[in-house]
Design an enzyme around this catalytic site. Structure first.
Site, short mmCIF file in Angstrom:
data_model
loop_
_atom_site.label_atom_id
_atom_site.label_comp_id
_atom_site.label_asym_id
_atom_site.label_seq_id
_atom_site.Cartn_x
_atom_site.Cartn_y
_atom_site.Cartn_z
N HIS A 172 -37.18 -11.88 8.13
CA HIS A 172 -36.45 -12.69 7.15
C HIS A 172 -36.73 -14.17 7.38
O HIS A 172 -36.49 -14.69 8.46
CB HIS A 172 -34.95 -12.43 7.25
CG HIS A 172 -34.55 -11.13 6.62
ND1 HIS A 172 -33.27 -10.85 6.25
CD2 HIS A 172 -35.27 -10.05 6.29
CE1 HIS A 172 -33.22 -9.64 5.72
NE2 HIS A 172 -34.43 -9.13 5.74
N TYR A 219 -23.97 -14.49 3.79
CA TYR A 219 -22.74 -14.80 4.52
C TYR A 219 -21.77 -15.39 3.50
O TYR A 219 -22.03 -16.50 2.99
CB TYR A 219 -22.99 -15.82 5.62
CG TYR A 219 -23.76 -15.25 6.81
CD1 TYR A 219 -23.09 -14.76 7.94
CD2 TYR A 219 -25.15 -15.23 6.83
CE1 TYR A 219 -23.77 -14.26 9.03
CE2 TYR A 219 -25.85 -14.72 7.93
CZ TYR A 219 -25.15 -14.24 9.02
OH TYR A 219 -25.84 -13.75 10.09
N PRO A 225 -19.22 -11.26 16.49
CA PRO A 225 -20.52 -10.86 15.95
C PRO A 225 -21.10 -11.79 14.87
O PRO A 225 -22.29 -11.71 14.58
CB PRO A 225 -20.25 -9.47 15.36
CG PRO A 225 -18.78 -9.40 15.16
CD PRO A 225 -18.17 -10.27 16.20
N LYS A 261 -25.45 -13.02 17.91
CA LYS A 261 -26.04 -13.49 19.18
C LYS A 261 -25.91 -12.51 20.34
O LYS A 261 -26.61 -12.64 21.35
CB LYS A 261 -25.38 -14.82 19.60
CG LYS A 261 -25.72 -15.98 18.70
CD LYS A 261 -27.15 -16.45 18.90
CE LYS A 261 -27.61 -17.43 17.86
NZ LYS A 261 -28.96 -17.21 17.39
N TYR A 315 -29.47 -20.62 14.83
CA TYR A 315 -29.46 -19.28 14.23
C TYR A 315 -30.72 -18.49 14.62
O TYR A 315 -30.63 -17.34 15.04
CB TYR A 315 -29.34 -19.40 12.71
CG TYR A 315 -29.13 -18.08 12.00
CD1 TYR A 315 -27.84 -17.54 11.87
CD2 TYR A 315 -30.20 -17.36 11.48
CE1 TYR A 315 -27.65 -16.31 11.25
CE2 TYR A 315 -30.00 -16.14 10.85
CZ TYR A 315 -28.72 -15.62 10.73
OH TYR A 315 -28.53 -14.41 10.12
P1 FAD Z 1 -23.99 -2.47 25.73
O1 FAD Z 1 -24.89 -2.34 24.57
O2 FAD Z 1 -22.52 -2.32 25.53
O3 FAD Z 1 -24.49 -1.46 26.84
C1 FAD Z 1 -23.72 -1.15 27.99
C2 FAD Z 1 -24.04 0.28 28.39
O4 FAD Z 1 -23.34 0.59 29.59
C3 FAD Z 1 -23.55 1.30 27.35
O5 FAD Z 1 -24.60 2.16 27.02
C4 FAD Z 1 -22.38 2.01 28.04
O6 FAD Z 1 -22.27 3.35 27.62
C5 FAD Z 1 -22.80 1.88 29.48
N1 FAD Z 1 -21.69 1.95 30.47
C6 FAD Z 1 -20.46 1.39 30.37
N2 FAD Z 1 -19.75 1.66 31.47
C7 FAD Z 1 -20.55 2.38 32.29
C8 FAD Z 1 -20.37 2.96 33.58
N3 FAD Z 1 -19.24 2.82 34.25
N4 FAD Z 1 -21.40 3.65 34.13
C9 FAD Z 1 -22.58 3.80 33.45
N5 FAD Z 1 -22.79 3.28 32.22
C10 FAD Z 1 -21.79 2.57 31.65
N6 FAD Z 1 -25.75 -8.85 18.61
C11 FAD Z 1 -26.88 -9.44 18.12
O7 FAD Z 1 -27.66 -10.01 18.92
N7 FAD Z 1 -27.21 -9.42 16.79
C12 FAD Z 1 -26.40 -8.82 15.87
O8 FAD Z 1 -26.76 -8.76 14.69
C13 FAD Z 1 -25.16 -8.24 16.34
N8 FAD Z 1 -24.32 -7.65 15.48
C14 FAD Z 1 -23.25 -6.95 15.97
C15 FAD Z 1 -22.44 -6.31 15.06
C16 FAD Z 1 -21.35 -5.58 15.54
C17 FAD Z 1 -20.45 -4.90 14.55
C18 FAD Z 1 -21.10 -5.47 16.95
C19 FAD Z 1 -19.97 -4.63 17.48
C20 FAD Z 1 -21.90 -6.13 17.86
C21 FAD Z 1 -22.97 -6.87 17.39
N9 FAD Z 1 -23.80 -7.56 18.27
C22 FAD Z 1 -24.88 -8.24 17.77
C23 FAD Z 1 -23.54 -7.52 19.71
C24 FAD Z 1 -24.38 -6.50 20.49
O9 FAD Z 1 -24.25 -5.22 19.92
C25 FAD Z 1 -23.99 -6.47 21.97
O10 FAD Z 1 -23.88 -7.80 22.44
C26 FAD Z 1 -25.00 -5.68 22.83
O11 FAD Z 1 -24.79 -4.30 22.68
C27 FAD Z 1 -24.87 -6.02 24.31
O12 FAD Z 1 -25.79 -5.26 25.07
P2 FAD Z 1 -25.46 -4.83 26.56
O13 FAD Z 1 -26.63 -4.06 27.03
O14 FAD Z 1 -25.00 -6.00 27.33
O15 FAD Z 1 -24.16 -3.91 26.44
C1 DHB Z 2 -26.02 -8.32 11.45
C2 DHB Z 2 -24.85 -8.56 12.10
C3 DHB Z 2 -24.39 -9.85 12.20
O1 DHB Z 2 -23.25 -10.13 12.83
C4 DHB Z 2 -25.12 -10.91 11.66
O2 DHB Z 2 -24.65 -12.17 11.75
C5 DHB Z 2 -26.31 -10.66 11.05
C6 DHB Z 2 -26.78 -9.36 10.95
C7 DHB Z 2 -26.50 -6.93 11.30
O3 DHB Z 2 -25.81 -6.01 11.78
O4 DHB Z 2 -27.55 -6.74 10.67
#
Ligand code: FAD
Ligand code: DHB
Length: 392
Positions: free
Chosen positions: A74, A201, A292, A296, A385
């Site tokens: 994009h 947005y 979210p 980021k 962004y």
């Molecule tokens: P997680 O993905 O949470 O991974 C942690 C892992 O640890 C999981 O698989 C879990 O099962 C495991 N775990 C937990 N406890 C234990 C344990 N005790 N033993 C073993 N395993 C364990 N971010 C963006 O950059 N761009 C976006 O567009 C965006 N949109 C989002 C939209 C929504 C609706 C949401 C909810 C989040 C969004 N995010 C976005 C945020 C992003 O999804 C998270 O920041 C990301 O998943 C973080 O990655 P992580 O590996 O730190 O944690």
């Molecule tokens: C998505 C999620 C977001 O929070 C955002 O700012 C942009 C894209 C997504 O899930 O695609």
């Protein structure tokens, strides 16, 4: 008998998987413990927007083949307020840079496949219970697998276990910075082609709405809802009618289709310091959460893992612990930049119901209009962004 590895990684989300992949490329062995099944982590629908530096990393380290074929690049996004839509040319504002839409679960699938193909060890349904001996040379993870308590002894432990994991609690003398927002997001995935080529947005008097996508046939949509709402209160009809009310403008209307996933996410800004204790390093959501809105979270999780992988590589190459001791200090400037951007972006688009809500609405509109009129203001937004290369 205890198993041994160089780096024990707890969590197979983006942070843990990228770390394991980067360590492997440096010849460093790791074992990932993941409490969920492989099927569950590969289907968990979350983020979708990748910054350019993350895309560059995935491609340059050999896990970007499918991304190159299937992801959607994009070069702009849309702001919508006061009934009008305005396209922001991201690529023009940040020369040569853009963002990419590719589901988090696709990144996770690609990384799991690459780790397993390279002989990497990921123990699914193995739940970390505690981390011990952090201040010594041989820290230990105790975990349960098939009902049995087991031990993994390592040189270092990476706490990549997300916001609800066990690692953060092992850090002594912690200080937490936190802001909880008085609203949540209802997110859906629908089997319908996106109604617009790029993200929208929308700031609306009924609340924020976001139009995004996953593929040319799958639309992802979010809407601001009360924090106490439950998904059962949101029938498909109610969701489409609310989204249309917030997103439609004259001459354009939102296409609907079967909803295949529905979930409510609370919104929080959170930073846990220190991000390390002895030989335990926190990476990703285990150390920090952003609302979210700014997309980021996953990008920041991967950024931590890039710093940690580099520091561990230096340790195994030269024996120097210096970069590991600096790990948190090296991560925190980017963490706080993303915190500011996510808070600001959230504040700019959501409906607040505080005593000064009307005052805030005027500020939102003023800031949005100012950005449309000022190239420097818009450029500052755009470079945050798409993601800054270097943050000081
Ligand atoms: P997680 O993905 O949470 O991974 C942690 C892992 O640890 C999981 O698989 C879990 O099962 C495991 N775990 C937990 N406890 C234990 C344990 N005790 N033993 C073993 N395993 C364990 N971010 C963006 O950059 N761009 C976006 O567009 C965006 N949109 C989002 C939209 C929504 C609706 C949401 C909810 C989040 C969004 N995010 C976005 C945020 C992003 O999804 C998270 O920041 C990301 O998943 C973080 O990655 P992580 O590996 O730190 O944690
Ligand atoms: C998505 C999620 C977001 O929070 C955002 O700012 C942009 C894209 C997504 O899930 O695609």
């Amino acid at each position: 008998m205890s198993e041994r590895t160089q780096v024990a990684i707890i969590g197979a989300g983006p942070a843990g998987l990228v770390l394991s992949h980067l360590l492997h490329l440096q010849g460093i062995e790791s074992v990932i413990l993941e409490s969920r099944s492989r099927d569950y982590v590969e289907k968990r629908i979350r983020a979708g927007m990748l910054e350019q530096r993350v895309v560059d990393l995935l491609i340059s380290t050999g896990v970007g083949e499918r991304l190159k074929r299937e992801a959607m690049v994009h070069t702009g996004l849309n702001f919508q307020f006061e009934g009008e839509r305005h396209r922001i040319p991201l690529e023009e504002l940040t020369p040569g840079r853009n963002v990419t839409i590719y589901g988090q679960q696709e990144v996770v699938k690609d990384l799991i496949a690459a780790r397993l193909a390279a002989g990497g060890v990921i123990r699914f349904e193995a739940a970390g219970q505690s981390v011990q001996g952090l201040d010594g040379l041989r820290p230990v993870v105790r975990y349960t697998e098939s009902g049995e308590l087991k031990e993994l002894v390592a040189d270092h432990i990476a706490g990549c276990d997300g916001f609800h994991g066990v690692c953060r609690g092992a850090v002594a003398n912690s200080k937490v910075y936190e802001k909880v927002y008085p609203f949540a997001w209802l997110g859906i995935l629908a089997q319908v082609a996106p109604s617009c080529e790029e993200l929208i947005y929308a700031r609306h008097e009924r609340g924020f709405a976001l139009h995004t996508m996953r593929t040319p046939k799958l639309t992802r949509l979010y809407l601001q809802c009360p924090v106490e709402d439950r998904v059962e209160q949101w029938s498909d009809d109610r969701i489409w009618s609310e989204l249309s009310a917030r997103l439609n403008i004259p001459g354009w209307s939102l296409k609907d289709g079967p909803i295949v996933d529905k979930g409510i996410t609370e919104m929080r800004s959170f930073v846990h310091t220190p991000m390390q204790q002895g030989r335990l390093y926190l990476a990703g959501d285990s150390a920090h959460i952003v609302p979210p809105t700014g997309a980021k979270g996953m990008n920041l999780a991967i950024a931590d893992s890039m710093v940690l992988a580099q520091a561990l590589a230096e340790y195994y190459k030269s024996g120097s612990s210096e970069p590991l001791l600096r790990y948190a200090a090296d991560c925190l400037p980017r963490v706080w930049r993303a915190q500011h951007f996510s808070w600001w972006w959230t504040t700019l688009f959501h409906r607040f119901e505080d005593a000064d809500a009307q005052f805030q609405e005027q500020l939102q509109v003023s800031q949005l209009r100012y950005m449309l009129a000022s190239r420097p203001a818009l450029t500052s937004m755009a470079e945050n962004y798409v993601g800054l290369d270097r943050v000081v």
